[in-house]
Design a protein around this motif. Structure first.
Motif, mmCIF file in Angstrom:
data_model
loop_
_atom_site.group_PDB
_atom_site.id
_atom_site.type_symbol
_atom_site.label_atom_id
_atom_site.label_comp_id
_atom_site.label_asym_id
_atom_site.label_seq_id
_atom_site.Cartn_x
_atom_site.Cartn_y
_atom_site.Cartn_z
ATOM 1 N N UNK A 162 44.295 29.962 -18.086
ATOM 2 C CA UNK A 162 42.934 29.765 -17.154
ATOM 3 C C UNK A 162 41.748 30.565 -17.729
ATOM 4 N N UNK A 163 42.052 31.809 -17.779
ATOM 5 C CA UNK A 163 41.215 32.854 -18.247
ATOM 6 C C UNK A 163 40.258 32.338 -19.534
ATOM 7 N N UNK A 164 41.234 31.686 -20.432
ATOM 8 C CA UNK A 164 40.631 31.145 -21.824
ATOM 9 C C UNK A 164 39.859 29.689 -21.678
ATOM 10 N N UNK A 165 39.823 29.338 -20.553
ATOM 11 C CA UNK A 165 39.555 27.872 -20.323
ATOM 12 C C UNK A 165 37.843 28.013 -20.196
ATOM 13 N N UNK A 166 37.001 27.047 -20.826
ATOM 14 C CA UNK A 166 35.617 27.209 -20.716
ATOM 15 C C UNK A 166 35.030 27.060 -19.118
ATOM 16 N N UNK A 167 34.199 28.293 -18.935
ATOM 17 C CA UNK A 167 33.581 28.150 -17.587
ATOM 18 C C UNK A 167 34.272 29.049 -16.817
ATOM 19 N N UNK A 168 35.647 29.387 -16.930
ATOM 20 C CA UNK A 168 36.258 30.281 -15.987
ATOM 21 C C UNK A 168 35.689 31.558 -16.238
ATOM 22 N N UNK A 169 35.349 32.361 -14.903
ATOM 23 C CA UNK A 169 34.764 33.587 -14.623
ATOM 24 C C UNK A 169 35.846 34.541 -14.685
ATOM 25 N N UNK A 170 35.919 35.378 -15.724
ATOM 26 C CA UNK A 170 36.953 36.211 -16.282
ATOM 27 C C UNK A 170 36.642 37.506 -15.524
ATOM 28 N N UNK A 174 34.546 34.064 -26.691
ATOM 29 C CA UNK A 174 33.335 33.815 -25.647
ATOM 30 C C UNK A 174 33.969 33.800 -24.355
ATOM 31 N N UNK A 175 33.214 34.665 -23.203
ATOM 32 C CA UNK A 175 33.680 34.533 -21.882
ATOM 33 C C UNK A 175 32.569 34.535 -21.194
ATOM 34 N N UNK A 176 32.777 34.379 -19.927
ATOM 35 C CA UNK A 176 31.840 34.220 -18.685
ATOM 36 C C UNK A 176 32.195 35.124 -17.686
ATOM 37 N N UNK A 177 31.512 36.252 -17.411
ATOM 38 C CA UNK A 177 31.778 37.013 -16.531
ATOM 39 C C UNK A 177 30.499 37.322 -15.515
ATOM 40 N N UNK A 178 30.980 37.861 -14.181
ATOM 41 C CA UNK A 178 30.275 37.846 -12.970
ATOM 42 C C UNK A 178 30.230 39.339 -12.156
#
Length: 288
Positions: A183-191, A203-207
């Protein structure tokens, strides 16, 4: 007087017979010579009937031979063409029958392809094959995973992934760890920021919250600072060429599709032209 009569032209019997015949040739007995090969001329009605017979298929006795007796080549070509057209129409009428047409078409396609039509694949939910105890554990863990990693799969998808692993023999704990990594490697998932170094993607997405900003060390850098969430914090760099909007300390931001960088064993993130900066608290995002 008698001298004038005696001097007149003497006409033979053959000549007299020729004159009587009106110029027609005669034999030695004086009878007219008759031509043994007379010419016969058809009447108009006979010519008309002959054309009708030649153009009507029933008027031809036999068309199976190489040549049709009694007609010209042009008439024969028309007859042959008409017979071919009638055969084609008859074949279309037979194939156009609707009864069983679908079945015939399927049989023809199967024969041409040389294989039977494959049976439809069975689609089942892996959760249906779990015991009540296993299903309860899967649903509980799916809820926890969805709360931990947002922006990726839905809770139902997470539950199905867990159930599939449990069905294959994984215990629930191991299935949870594997699903979390996926799930963490899935596109759009906030890691979670603390998990960024371990995610097996570039590449990752963070908030999180911009906790600190400092002066860039190069004109190629637009901004540099720290972003943190409940799990940890990391350094971020916004490159000048990315043309992104400016962030400020204390703002909650979401960096999407940011690139991971490594320096002296530490992982940081960089906002490039492919990245996006969103402001969740404003309900909108800016991308330049």
């Amino acid at each position: 007087m008698s001298s004038n009569s005696s001097s007149s032209k003497v006409v033979t019997v053959d000549e007299q017979a020729f004159e009587k015949a009106g110029g027609q040739a005669v034999d030695e007995d004086g009878f007219p010579v008759v031509d043994e090969t007379p010419e016969f001329e058809a009447a108009v009605e006979q010519e008309t009937q002959a054309k009708v017979d030649a153009n009507h298929p029933d008027g031809i006795a036999d068309t199976s031979t190489e040549r049709i007796h009694g007609v010209t080549l042009e008439q024969e070509e028309r007859i042959r063409a008409r017979e071919a057209e009638l055969e084609r129409i008859s074949a279309q009428a037979e194939l156009g029958t609707q009864d069983g047409r679908e079945q015939r078409t399927r049989e023809v396609v199967s024969e041409q392809c040389g294989r039977d039509e494959p049976a439809p694949a069975e689609r089942t939910d892996p959760r249906e094959k779990l015991t009540q105890e296993e299903l309860a554990a899967v649903n509980e863990q799916a809820m926890r995973i969805s709360d931990e990693v947002q922006g990726g799969w839905s809770r139902a998808v997470v539950a199905k992934q867990l159930a599939e692993k449990v069905q294959r023999g994984r215990d629930v704990t191991k299935a949870v760890l594997e699903t979390l990594e996926e799930l963490k490697a899935a596109p759009g998932a906030i890691v979670p920021i603390t998990d960024v170094p371990d995610v097996p993607v570039g590449e990752v997405t963070v908030e999180g919250t911009v906790s600190e900003l400092w002066d860039p060390s190069s004109p190629a850098i637009a901004q540099v600072g720290l972003i943190e969430d409940e799990s940890g914090r990391t350094k971020f760099t916004i490159w000048e060429k990315s043309k992104k909007t400016v962030v400020r300390e204390g703002q909650t931001v979401r960096f999407r599709a940011v690139k991971k960088n490594w320096y002296q064993g530490r992982c940081s993130i960089a906002i490039t032209g492919w990245s996006r900066i969103e402001f969740p608290e404003r309900g909108r995002w800016w991308e330049e």
